[in-house]
Design an enzyme around this catalytic site. Sequence first.
Site, PDB file in Angstrom:
ATOM      1  N   ASP A 353       0.840  -1.188   0.000  1.00 57.71           N
ATOM      2  CA  ASP A 353       0.000   0.000   0.000  1.00 57.71           C
ATOM      3  C   ASP A 353       0.885   1.251   0.000  1.00 57.71           C
ATOM      4  O   ASP A 353       1.868   1.330   0.744  1.00 57.71           O
ATOM      5  CB  ASP A 353      -0.891  -0.031   1.246  1.00 57.71           C
ATOM      6  CG  ASP A 353      -1.806   1.163   1.349  1.00 57.71           C
ATOM      7  OD1 ASP A 353      -2.652   1.333   0.461  1.00 57.71           O
ATOM      8  OD2 ASP A 353      -1.670   1.922   2.328  1.00 57.71           O
ATOM      9  N   GLU A 389       1.468  -0.406  -5.081  1.00 54.99           N
ATOM     10  CA  GLU A 389       0.546   0.681  -5.370  1.00 54.99           C
ATOM     11  C   GLU A 389       1.452   1.901  -5.535  1.00 54.99           C
ATOM     12  O   GLU A 389       1.977   2.415  -4.547  1.00 54.99           O
ATOM     13  CB  GLU A 389      -0.442   0.897  -4.224  1.00 54.99           C
ATOM     14  CG  GLU A 389      -1.432   2.017  -4.531  1.00 54.99           C
ATOM     15  CD  GLU A 389      -2.349   2.336  -3.362  1.00 54.99           C
ATOM     16  OE1 GLU A 389      -3.543   2.591  -3.605  1.00 54.99           O
ATOM     17  OE2 GLU A 389      -1.881   2.335  -2.209  1.00 54.99           O
TER      18      GLU A 389
END
Length: 691
Positions: A353, A389
């Site tokens: 993330d 990401e």
Amino acid sequence: MTGMTALAAQLGAGLPYPLGAHWDGRGVNFALVAPHAQAVHLCLFDDEGRQELARLPLPAVDDGVWHGYLDGAAPGQVYGYRIDGPYAPREGKRFNPNKVLLDPYARMVIGAYRAQPDFLDQLPGGADGPNPVDNAAVALKARVVHEPYDWGADAPPRVAPGDTILYELHVKGFTRLHPDVPAALQGSYAAMAHPAVLDYLAQLGITTVSMMPVHFRADEMRLQQIGLSNYWGYSSIGFFAPENRYWSGRPGSTPISEFRDMVKALHGRGIEVVLDVVYNHTAETDEFGPTLSFRGIDNALYYHLQPDNPARYENWTGCGNCLNLAEPRVLQLVMDSLRYWVQEMHVDGFRFDLAPELARGAQGFSGSAAFLAAVRQDPVLAQLKLIAEPWDIGPGGYQLGNFPSGWVEWNDQYRDTMRSYWLQPWLNGGAQRGAFARRFAGSSDLFRKNTRLPTASVNFITAHDGFTLRDLVSYNDKHNEANGEGNRDGHHANQSWNCGVEGGTANQEVLHLRARLQRALLATLFFSQGTPMLLAGDEIGHSQIGNNNAYCQDNELCWLDWRHADHALFELTSDLIALRRRYPALRHTRWYDGALQAGGRPDIEWRAPDGRPLAEASWNSHGPIGIRLGPDPAGESCLLLFNALAQPVEFVLPEGAWQAVFDSAGDAAPLDATNGSMVAPAHAVALLVAA
């Protein structure tokens, strides 16, 4: 208490490594990184973690690691730490011995943060001085763990990059309402291992589940105060401990054993397990957040603090703080955590993330940052699936295409282009053919460097963050009122189209159009070059009623509604995955160059509906496009016809005999490709193969 006093007398120096709490068969060694602390006390608790039984000073410190050995201690012991040092937030120091702190290496966590004011390290109202309230009764604690496990013949499936089908799911949301899973198991790791779930994944054709965060989490104070929670799980506080909320609680099991059973069961079906991990920030949020662990252990070590005001945190994550992986000890924590989940829990990879934050130093993001270099050289981690990401909200935070070889990246430019092509042809002409072709063929403008291949592009139409596929064709606007932020949260530009009616409708023409567009988008995803990722529930028509930021909705809005599943859409999705697997040209792992193949044809051809090569001017306009792929090494060629227009389009076919094998429109009449041309239905994708 007498027994604990006797144990205290046996607290020896122990060793500074390994970090955490480790039982050797005779006692437990405790080791904690806190280089700026003046003293560290090990606190022992009863089995429920409510009563503090002993407070023992760790007797030794080496290179910033405090350590001690407790002879006679055993697995099951509950413990926490109190740290002594100056309380000087303006200097980045937030030591407060009134707060019991969770070991960052805890493998099992006892308790839950309920937004109690006892966790605040500062005095109410922001006054200077540490909060004198002792939080021992409610603090998060660790339990000493020693859980041998029989993995048997378990082995990583090691799915090849070109064969990978990613499937993003939430453990609870995927199984909470599954009618074939016993009620006692729904929403748990055990549910993911249930035969009904395994059969479903196998029938769909999934190779790799990408699980949303399962690290132990603490929900934000703001959410708890309005009766919500961080359902998605992006609020980690325990990087080694599975989230207890996804444990069924069955007798004889633990969160660790149940998680391992799940991984073993998925591996038994040849399915990989990738974990979505949040090492960019913690649940301690900003300077007004709770002191749970890192902040009280060594605030200035673990976090990026603002240089001109160390009382405040850098917030490149939008979550209040940022872990500082440029610090070797923080990097060590992350690397140890990653290796733990691979070696002890057998996972097959990670989705990181807000990954640019992990590679930030004094000069911002760097593709050769310490974290990326450490992963690349690590013999355990380098061979895994590593997914970035590739953006955060800090300066220079958009880094799509800039991660090193060996990584794959979520490609939001693919998402936006394909949405625009199919859903917004009336808005500025929709995505042009050139942009469509670039994203279809693997986004070479972004990834063709440093030996990277088309599989580096993780192609997706939807993900957890945003509209579901069904909502993408049902709503022009987001409807996030349930989140308690006045509908200000979530993406404002979604490239969506409600097909003429906002939200639910009984209008059959609108429903028919929405169904066609969902099928066309799915076909585009699975026929594109790169690594496809499907959001769980899209294949059965799951809707979140227009909420495009449902991170705090742990309820039927996010739990998949299996009883009303769109079975026809499931069958179509399964067929698409099977077609991708059947025809190698649809999962080509090398860059297309237009190079001539056997028979004198280029490896890829871009064709206008009239059968001629696409003219230069046509690349800069929206419209139908034909793509011929191959022949592949087996001599097979594929022809794809994309028609995003509202009316059918006739395509002149290449020379030779062609057989239509797929039509996303789903109309009853079979496609006719026998006369040198074929009519492609409106809002549809067709696949033909050389007969």
